[in-house]
Scaffold this motif. Structure first.
Motif, PDB file in Angstrom:
ATOM      1  N   SER A   1       0.829  -1.208   0.000  1.00 24.47           N
ATOM      2  CA  SER A   1       0.000   0.000   0.000  1.00 24.47           C
ATOM      3  C   SER A   1       0.867   1.262   0.000  1.00 24.47           C
ATOM      4  O   SER A   1       2.059   1.207   0.334  1.00 24.47           O
ATOM      5  CB  SER A   1      -0.872  -0.043   1.272  1.00 24.47           C
ATOM      6  OG  SER A   1      -1.629   1.119   1.413  1.00 24.47           O
TER       7      SER A   1
ATOM      8  N   THR B   1      -1.984   8.741   1.279  1.00 23.64           N
ATOM      9  CA  THR B   1      -1.960   7.273   1.246  1.00 23.64           C
ATOM     10  C   THR B   1      -3.163   6.767   2.058  1.00 23.64           C
ATOM     11  O   THR B   1      -3.762   7.535   2.817  1.00 23.64           O
ATOM     12  CB  THR B   1      -0.692   6.724   1.901  1.00 23.64           C
ATOM     13  OG1 THR B   1      -0.746   7.007   3.302  1.00 23.64           O
ATOM     14  CG2 THR B   1       0.583   7.325   1.302  1.00 23.64           C
TER      15      THR B   1
ATOM     16  N   ASP C   1       4.482  -7.728   3.502  1.00 19.51           N
ATOM     17  CA  ASP C   1       3.397  -6.954   4.116  1.00 19.51           C
ATOM     18  C   ASP C   1       2.515  -7.892   4.931  1.00 19.51           C
ATOM     19  O   ASP C   1       2.473  -9.090   4.683  1.00 19.51           O
ATOM     20  CB  ASP C   1       2.549  -6.269   3.031  1.00 19.51           C
ATOM     21  CG  ASP C   1       1.848  -5.025   3.535  1.00 19.51           C
ATOM     22  OD1 ASP C   1       2.210  -3.916   3.116  1.00 19.51           O
ATOM     23  OD2 ASP C   1       0.917  -5.160   4.378  1.00 19.51           O
TER      24      ASP C   1
HETATM   25  N1  LIG Z   1       1.185   8.788   4.835  1.00 21.40           N
HETATM   26  C1  LIG Z   1       1.689   9.679   5.680  1.00 21.40           C
HETATM   27  O1  LIG Z   1       1.209  10.790   5.769  1.00 21.40           O
HETATM   28  C2  LIG Z   1       2.894   9.317   6.528  1.00 21.40           C
HETATM   29  C3  LIG Z   1       3.474  10.325   7.285  1.00 21.40           C
HETATM   30  C4  LIG Z   1       4.569  10.030   8.075  1.00 21.40           C
HETATM   31  C5  LIG Z   1       5.086   8.753   8.080  1.00 21.40           C
HETATM   32  N2  LIG Z   1       4.506   7.789   7.327  1.00 21.40           N
HETATM   33  C6  LIG Z   1       5.113   6.445   7.368  1.00 21.40           C
HETATM   34  O2  LIG Z   1       5.297   5.987   6.054  1.00 21.40           O
HETATM   35  C7  LIG Z   1       5.248   4.562   6.029  1.00 21.40           C
HETATM   36  C8  LIG Z   1       4.293   4.109   4.942  1.00 21.40           C
HETATM   37  O3  LIG Z   1       2.989   4.533   5.279  1.00 21.40           O
HETATM   38  P1  LIG Z   1       1.812   4.754   4.222  1.00 21.40           P
HETATM   39  O4  LIG Z   1       1.318   6.115   4.415  1.00 21.40           O
HETATM   40  O5  LIG Z   1       2.248   4.301   2.883  1.00 21.40           O
HETATM   41  O6  LIG Z   1       0.705   3.782   4.862  1.00 21.40           O
HETATM   42  P2  LIG Z   1      -0.170   2.607   4.273  1.00 21.40           P
HETATM   43  O7  LIG Z   1      -1.120   2.256   5.360  1.00 21.40           O
HETATM   44  O8  LIG Z   1      -0.689   2.946   2.935  1.00 21.40           O
HETATM   45  O9  LIG Z   1       0.910   1.409   4.103  1.00 21.40           O
HETATM   46  C9  LIG Z   1       1.516   0.817   5.229  1.00 21.40           C
HETATM   47  C10 LIG Z   1       1.671  -0.661   4.920  1.00 21.40           C
HETATM   48  O10 LIG Z   1       2.378  -1.269   6.029  1.00 21.40           O
HETATM   49  C11 LIG Z   1       1.785  -2.532   6.271  1.00 21.40           C
HETATM   50  N3  LIG Z   1       2.039  -2.961   7.642  1.00 21.40           N
HETATM   51  C12 LIG Z   1       1.565  -2.418   8.789  1.00 21.40           C
HETATM   52  N4  LIG Z   1       2.007  -3.099   9.844  1.00 21.40           N
HETATM   53  C13 LIG Z   1       2.789  -4.103   9.359  1.00 21.40           C
HETATM   54  C14 LIG Z   1       3.514  -5.148   9.978  1.00 21.40           C
HETATM   55  N5  LIG Z   1       3.520  -5.317  11.309  1.00 21.40           N
HETATM   56  N6  LIG Z   1       4.225  -6.005   9.179  1.00 21.40           N
HETATM   57  C15 LIG Z   1       4.197  -5.859   7.839  1.00 21.40           C
HETATM   58  N7  LIG Z   1       3.513  -4.886   7.196  1.00 21.40           N
HETATM   59  C16 LIG Z   1       2.813  -4.026   7.954  1.00 21.40           C
HETATM   60  C17 LIG Z   1       0.288  -2.298   6.024  1.00 21.40           C
HETATM   61  O11 LIG Z   1      -0.410  -3.522   5.799  1.00 21.40           O
HETATM   62  C18 LIG Z   1       0.317  -1.396   4.805  1.00 21.40           C
HETATM   63  O12 LIG Z   1       0.263  -2.139   3.597  1.00 21.40           O
HETATM   64  C19 LIG Z   1       4.830   4.131   7.441  1.00 21.40           C
HETATM   65  O13 LIG Z   1       5.981   3.735   8.168  1.00 21.40           O
HETATM   66  C20 LIG Z   1       4.248   5.390   8.049  1.00 21.40           C
HETATM   67  O14 LIG Z   1       4.356   5.404   9.441  1.00 21.40           O
HETATM   68  C21 LIG Z   1       3.421   8.027   6.555  1.00 21.40           C
END
Ligand SMILES: NC(=O)c1ccc[n+]([C@@H]2O[C@H](COP(=O)([O-])OP(=O)(O)OC[C@H]3O[C@@H](n4cnc5c(N)ncnc54)[C@H](O)[C@@H]3O)[C@@H](O)[C@H]2O)c1
Length: 249
Positions: free
Chosen positions: A17, A189, A38
């Motif tokens: 994702s 996202t 994932d």
């Molecule tokens: N989107 C934002 O605004 C934002 C801001 C700051 C940081 N982040 C960080 O960016 C990274 C990606 O986030 P995103 O926005 O793409 O979110 P998202 O929810 O679209 O994707 C995160 C993915 O991580 C997977 N996941 C969660 N826990 C897991 C686990 N224990 N083992 C394996 N997979 C796992 C989920 O199934 C998901 O597919 C994350 O680390 C998030 O904390 C995102």
């Protein structure tokens, strides 16, 4: 794109994702061989879509056996590990203050955001040493750099990841292993959209805090991750790059 990644063996956690999926598409388009991990089975659909040179594994990065299985798959399928991108993350389920955050919710944030990357790094680094080097890119958050109400425990778990990355950069520099951290600001996202759906008024408030006045796109931050992962940044290690439209400036 500046920098080569062709033929490199890259592990991407959280690849089903958002940011992880964008990184998988970008790396694959540039010829990397991918192991995508994932919790969500969607990662197997993505592997089928990408086809050649992409395999998937469903697992939980915070479980040591799963973390090791992810790295072992890269070794058995492709022969080693060159690049590790720890992108899987858990934002927590509390919209309240630190006081409102349950112990279980806190533990889960620490497990996924901090323990998970520790587990995958621990398993991958010996293989990188055997190959003469590697690049690790850890995805933290601007919440690790600045205080944001309602994101305090999450920010703490991500700040741990920043320290883990910087320490490992120094510890493994002699093996030509680079370790860098990206701190995303708000990106469009499923993770962010779920938070906005729960509190629709928050979207304008978030955007108001970003000088470029919009949310980032997963494809944009994927380019920063590519820069760190590829040979475009051979003398860059231990750094922390905010990708956030000026949010922390
Ligand atoms: N989107 C934002 O605004 C934002 C801001 C700051 C940081 N982040 C960080 O960016 C990274 C990606 O986030 P995103 O926005 O793409 O979110 P998202 O929810 O679209 O994707 C995160 C993915 O991580 C997977 N996941 C969660 N826990 C897991 C686990 N224990 N083992 C394996 N997979 C796992 C989920 O199934 C998901 O597919 C994350 O680390 C998030 O904390 C995102």
């Amino acid at each position: 794109m500046t920098g080569q990644i062709e033929g490199k063996i890259a592990i991407i956690t959280g690849a089903a994702s958002g940011i992880g999926a964008a990184v998988a598409h970008l790396f694959h388009a540039h010829g990397a061989r991918l192991v995508m991990a994932d919790l969500s089975k969607g990662v197997t659909d993505l592997a089928a879509e990408l086809g050649e040179n992409a395999v998937a594994i469903v697992g939980d990065v915070s479980e040591s056996t799963d973390a090791r299985a992810i790295i072992d798959l890269a070794v058995s399928k492709f022969g080693g590990v060159d690049i590790l991108c720890n992108i899987a993350g858990y934002p927590g389920n509390s919209r309240g203050t630190l006081v409102d955050c349950s112990d279980e919710n806190f533990d889960k944030m620490v497990a996924v955001n901090f323990r998970g990357p520790f587990m995958t790094m621990k398993a991958a680094i010996p293989y990188m040493i055997a190959r003469g080097g590697g690049s690790i890119v850890n995805v933290a958050s601007t919440a690790a750099l600045k205080g944001y109400p309602t994101l305090v425990p999450y920010g703490g778990s991500k700040a741990g990841l920043v320290a883990l990355s910087r320490g490992a950069a120094v510890e493994f520099a002699e093996h030509n292993i680079r370790v860098n951290t990206i701190c995303p600001g708000p990106h469009e996202t499923p993770m962010l959209l779920a938070a906005v759906e729960a509190n629709p008024a928050s979207k304008e408030k978030i955007i108001a805090g970003v000088p470029l006045h919009r949310l980032g796109k997963p494809e944009e931050i994927a380019q920063a991750i590519y820069f760190y992962a590829s040979d475009a940044s051979p003398f860059i290690t231990g750094t922390v790059l905010p990708v956030e439209g000026g949010q922390t400036a």
